[in-house]
Write a protein that holds these residues in place. Structure first.
Motif, short mmCIF file in Angstrom:
data_model
loop_
_atom_site.label_atom_id
_atom_site.label_comp_id
_atom_site.label_asym_id
_atom_site.label_seq_id
_atom_site.Cartn_x
_atom_site.Cartn_y
_atom_site.Cartn_z
N TYR A 1 0.83 -1.21 0.00
CA TYR A 1 0.00 0.00 0.00
C TYR A 1 0.86 1.25 0.00
O TYR A 1 0.55 2.23 -0.68
CB TYR A 1 -0.95 0.01 1.20
CG TYR A 1 -2.29 -0.60 0.88
CD1 TYR A 1 -3.33 0.18 0.41
CD2 TYR A 1 -2.51 -1.96 1.06
CE1 TYR A 1 -4.56 -0.38 0.11
CE2 TYR A 1 -3.72 -2.53 0.76
CZ TYR A 1 -4.75 -1.73 0.30
OH TYR A 1 -5.95 -2.29 0.00
N SER A 2 1.94 1.25 0.75
CA SER A 2 2.82 2.41 0.79
C SER A 2 3.42 2.68 -0.59
O SER A 2 3.46 3.82 -1.04
CB SER A 2 3.95 2.18 1.79
OG SER A 2 3.45 2.03 3.08
N LYS A 3 3.89 1.63 -1.23
CA LYS A 3 4.54 1.77 -2.53
C LYS A 3 3.56 2.18 -3.62
O LYS A 3 3.82 3.08 -4.41
CB LYS A 3 5.22 0.45 -2.90
CG LYS A 3 5.94 0.48 -4.22
CD LYS A 3 6.57 -0.86 -4.50
CE LYS A 3 7.21 -0.87 -5.89
NZ LYS A 3 7.68 -2.20 -6.24
N ARG A 4 2.41 1.51 -3.65
CA ARG A 4 1.48 1.72 -4.76
C ARG A 4 0.63 2.97 -4.59
O ARG A 4 0.38 3.70 -5.54
CB ARG A 4 0.57 0.51 -4.89
CG ARG A 4 -0.33 0.58 -6.12
CD ARG A 4 -1.18 -0.65 -6.28
NE ARG A 4 -0.35 -1.78 -6.66
CZ ARG A 4 -0.79 -3.03 -6.68
NH1 ARG A 4 -2.01 -3.31 -6.32
NH2 ARG A 4 0.00 -4.00 -7.05
N TRP A 5 0.17 3.26 -3.37
CA TRP A 5 -0.81 4.32 -3.18
C TRP A 5 -0.34 5.45 -2.26
O TRP A 5 -1.08 6.39 -2.02
CB TRP A 5 -2.10 3.73 -2.60
CG TRP A 5 -2.66 2.63 -3.43
CD1 TRP A 5 -2.68 1.31 -3.12
CD2 TRP A 5 -3.26 2.74 -4.71
NE1 TRP A 5 -3.26 0.59 -4.12
CE2 TRP A 5 -3.62 1.44 -5.13
CE3 TRP A 5 -3.52 3.81 -5.57
CZ2 TRP A 5 -4.22 1.18 -6.34
CZ3 TRP A 5 -4.13 3.53 -6.79
CH2 TRP A 5 -4.47 2.25 -7.15
N ASN A 6 0.85 5.33 -1.71
CA ASN A 6 1.36 6.32 -0.76
C ASN A 6 0.48 6.44 0.49
O ASN A 6 0.32 7.51 1.05
CB ASN A 6 1.54 7.70 -1.41
CG ASN A 6 2.66 7.71 -2.40
OD1 ASN A 6 3.66 7.02 -2.21
ND2 ASN A 6 2.52 8.48 -3.46
N PHE A 7 -0.13 5.33 0.88
CA PHE A 7 -0.87 5.24 2.14
C PHE A 7 -0.02 4.43 3.10
O PHE A 7 0.09 3.21 2.97
CB PHE A 7 -2.23 4.57 1.96
CG PHE A 7 -3.25 5.40 1.23
CD1 PHE A 7 -3.36 6.75 1.47
CD2 PHE A 7 -4.11 4.81 0.33
CE1 PHE A 7 -4.31 7.52 0.81
CE2 PHE A 7 -5.05 5.57 -0.35
CZ PHE A 7 -5.15 6.92 -0.10
N TYR A 8 0.58 5.10 4.04
CA TYR A 8 1.49 4.42 4.95
C TYR A 8 0.72 3.78 6.11
O TYR A 8 -0.32 4.27 6.53
CB TYR A 8 2.53 5.41 5.47
CG TYR A 8 3.32 6.00 4.33
CD1 TYR A 8 4.32 5.26 3.71
CD2 TYR A 8 3.04 7.26 3.84
CE1 TYR A 8 5.02 5.77 2.63
CE2 TYR A 8 3.73 7.79 2.76
CZ TYR A 8 4.72 7.03 2.17
OH TYR A 8 5.41 7.55 1.10
N THR B 1 -1.09 1.16 6.13
CA THR B 1 -2.43 0.79 5.68
C THR B 1 -2.40 -0.64 5.16
O THR B 1 -1.47 -1.04 4.46
CB THR B 1 -2.90 1.73 4.56
OG1 THR B 1 -2.84 3.07 5.04
CG2 THR B 1 -4.30 1.41 4.11
N ALA C 1 -8.55 -1.15 2.10
CA ALA C 1 -9.31 0.04 1.73
C ALA C 1 -10.68 -0.37 1.23
O ALA C 1 -10.87 -1.48 0.72
CB ALA C 1 -8.57 0.82 0.65
N ASP D 1 -13.89 1.00 -1.31
CA ASP D 1 -14.14 1.93 -2.39
C ASP D 1 -15.49 1.62 -3.01
O ASP D 1 -15.93 0.48 -3.02
CB ASP D 1 -13.05 1.83 -3.45
CG ASP D 1 -13.16 2.93 -4.49
OD1 ASP D 1 -13.73 3.99 -4.18
OD2 ASP D 1 -12.67 2.73 -5.60
#
Length: 127
Positions: A97-104, A106, A109, A111
């Motif tokens: 998640y950090s790498k792909r979406w910049n959500f640390y 996490t 999700a 949607d």
């Protein structure tokens, strides 16, 4: 959804939701029940809109949609909804998640649906 994917879903979910004809009425075909459920899930239309599109009564849809959804989850949960079991797997998921979406920090999700959250007392602008 293309025709082949629909047939595959029908083949896998079908045995779990099979209905029998009664003396006073015939059961809805499984493909129709699945199509109504998929339209409802994809578009978020109301039951009334689905009534005009498929000509299936409101009370039938109320019973049918949760049943088809439950059967789909039951059929696919092992493949699609696997949950990490070790601390390393949780860390790998958080890193993805950090790498792909910049959500640390996490690991999941939601949607596509509005989720109403009641603001706790003294929650302020955080909610």
């Amino acid at each position: 959804m293309d025709h082949d994917m629909f047939k595959k879903l029908l083949y896998r979910v079908g045995p779990r939701t099979e209905k029998k004809d009664m003396l006073w009425r015939k059961a809805l075909e499984l493909w129709l029940r699945l199509a109504i459920t998929l339209c409802y899930m994809a578009k978020g239309d109301s039951y009334k809109v689905l009534l005009y599109g498929f000509r299936v009564a409101h009370n039938t849809k109320i019973m049918m949609l949760p049943e088809i959804c439950a059967a789909t989850i039951e059929e696919y949960h092992e493949e699609v909804l696997s949950c990490p079991t070790t601390q390393e797997q949780w860390k790998e998921l958080a890193a993805l998640y950090s790498k792909r979406w910049n959500f640390y920090l996490t690991v999941g999700a939601l949607d596509g649906k509005h989720v109403a959250i009641k603001c706790p007392p003294q929650g302020g602008s955080n909610y």
